[in-house]
Design an enzyme around this catalytic site. Structure first.
Site, mmCIF file in Angstrom:
data_model
loop_
_atom_site.group_PDB
_atom_site.id
_atom_site.type_symbol
_atom_site.label_atom_id
_atom_site.label_comp_id
_atom_site.label_asym_id
_atom_site.label_seq_id
_atom_site.Cartn_x
_atom_site.Cartn_y
_atom_site.Cartn_z
ATOM 1 N N CYS A 112 -6.462 -15.216 38.770
ATOM 2 C CA CYS A 112 -5.805 -13.913 38.848
ATOM 3 C C CYS A 112 -6.226 -13.084 40.054
ATOM 4 O O CYS A 112 -5.573 -12.096 40.387
ATOM 5 C CB CYS A 112 -6.042 -13.133 37.561
ATOM 6 S SG CYS A 112 -5.401 -13.970 36.087
ATOM 7 N N HIS A 254 -4.252 -6.045 39.168
ATOM 8 C CA HIS A 254 -3.757 -7.244 38.502
ATOM 9 C C HIS A 254 -3.284 -6.857 37.111
ATOM 10 O O HIS A 254 -4.002 -6.202 36.354
ATOM 11 C CB HIS A 254 -4.870 -8.293 38.426
ATOM 12 C CG HIS A 254 -4.604 -9.365 37.416
ATOM 13 N ND1 HIS A 254 -3.434 -10.087 37.408
ATOM 14 C CD2 HIS A 254 -5.349 -9.819 36.369
ATOM 15 C CE1 HIS A 254 -3.471 -10.947 36.398
ATOM 16 N NE2 HIS A 254 -4.611 -10.799 35.762
ATOM 17 N N ASN A 284 1.483 -11.053 32.164
ATOM 18 C CA ASN A 284 0.416 -11.395 33.109
ATOM 19 C C ASN A 284 0.854 -12.630 33.888
ATOM 20 O O ASN A 284 0.960 -13.722 33.326
ATOM 21 C CB ASN A 284 -0.878 -11.670 32.335
ATOM 22 C CG ASN A 284 -2.059 -12.038 33.224
ATOM 23 O OD1 ASN A 284 -1.894 -12.454 34.361
ATOM 24 N ND2 ASN A 284 -3.251 -11.899 32.685
#
Length: 333
Positions: A112, A254, A284
């Site tokens: 990520c 993020h 996500n």
């Protein structure tokens, strides 16, 4: 004169298939309320059979190039945890499909945090004079590595891609990447992992375990560690930029979980309404999440020219980082 990487274009894409919380609730022990309360996610996009990470990366890259008003760059850097193949890297294929035959291209694997790591690689190449322009892409098909029976991950992750074009410019012009700070701690490798498929498994002398083919995450530990590391790296990069927390107009973090993003904003002392969020719509998307949010923010006006923007992320590795830039006048491709 000092060279700087300047953001000149942005683009993003998601696959056509939408998976709502209601659809997940039909197959898993979960509900729309449970998912929204814990993550802030209402839906996510998932690739259809035959659609790859490379396909999404090509589309996002082409859109970023269109946004920048160019058809060529000197380097392509692709951040992904879900490459098309274990070998070779996906970036060279993406570059060739875009029409950048002969251009150096490589993958970056930092989960990520991948987009920030790729951004650092591109900005460093420009600062050193090795490239005058770089295409930086974050692309993921996380749905391909999720356990179909694990509601904790199936509810969170989605597929997508985002990209930016960097060009050589001056440190004081709009769009210049001001500072980037990165970090890692391999002692936390098991917090976010896919255990199978690599040399660790293949040289173990043990037969592969089916569960090791899937993505696993220690959610509670990840939450607290992510908030701490994202906050620390953000404060560090702000100090190196010469900005106060009050100077930050927008946080583009993020999109891991809306509670994580809000917790980081709270820890920093930045109003949560300054955070650019699209997790409710896309979930996500790992390395794709920051460039997807940048494209969305530019498209709907949440990011406006002159905004002082803070980027921050935490991912597997463990890895983390933060960056600063002043938003330029760009229209997503």
């Amino acid at each position: 004169m000092t060279r700087a990487a300047v953001l000149a274009g942005v683009g993003a894409t998601v696959p056509p298939r939408v998976v709502t919380n209601a659809e997940l609730a039909q197959r898993l022990d979960t509900s729309d309320e449970w998912i929204r309360t814990r993550t802030g996610i209402a839906q996510r996009y998932v690739v259809d059979p035959g659609m790859t990470t490379g396909d999404l990366a090509v589309e996002a890259g082409q859109r970023a190039l269109k946004s920048a008003g160019t058809t060529t760059v000197d380097l392509v850097v692709l951040a992904t945890t879900t490459p098309d193949r274990l070998c070779p890297a996906t970036a060279p294929s993406v570059a060739t499909r875009i029409g950048l035959v002969g251009v150096p291209a490589f993958d970056v694997a930092a989960v990520c945090s991948g987009f920030l790591y790729a951004l650092q690689a591109g900005a460093a190449a420009i600062a050193a004079g090795h490239a005058d322009s770089v295409l930086v892409i974050g692309a993921e098909t996380f749905s391909t590595i999720l356990d179909p029976e694990d509601r904790s991950t199936r509810a969170i992750f989605g597929d997508g891609a985002g990209a930016v074009v960097l060009r050589a410019g001056q440190p004081d012009e709009p769009g210049a990447v001001r500072q980037i700070r990165l970090g890692s701690d391999g002692g936390m490798a098991d917090l976010i992992t896919v255990r199978g498929g690599g040399s660790e498994e293949r040289t173990s002398g043990r037969p592969p375990r089916p569960e090791d083919a899937y993505f696993r995450m220690e959610g509670k530990s990840v939450f607290f560690t992510a908030v701490r590391r994202m906050t620390e790296s953000s404060l560090e990069v702000l100090a190196r930029t010469g900005w106060q927390v009050a100077d930050v107009d927008r946080i583009v973090a993020h999109q891991a979980n809306v509670r994580i993003v809000h917790a980081v904003a709270d820890q920093l002392g930045v109003p949560t309404d300054r955070a650019v969020l699209n997790i409710d719509r896309v979930g996500n998307t790992s390395a794709a999440s920051i460039p997807l949010a940048l494209a969305d923010g530019a498209l709907d006006g949440r990011l406006t020219p002159g905004d002082r923007v803070l980027l921050t992320a935490f991912g597997g590795g463990a890895t983390w980082g933060a960056a600063t830039l002043t938003w330029p006048a760009v229209t997503p491709g």
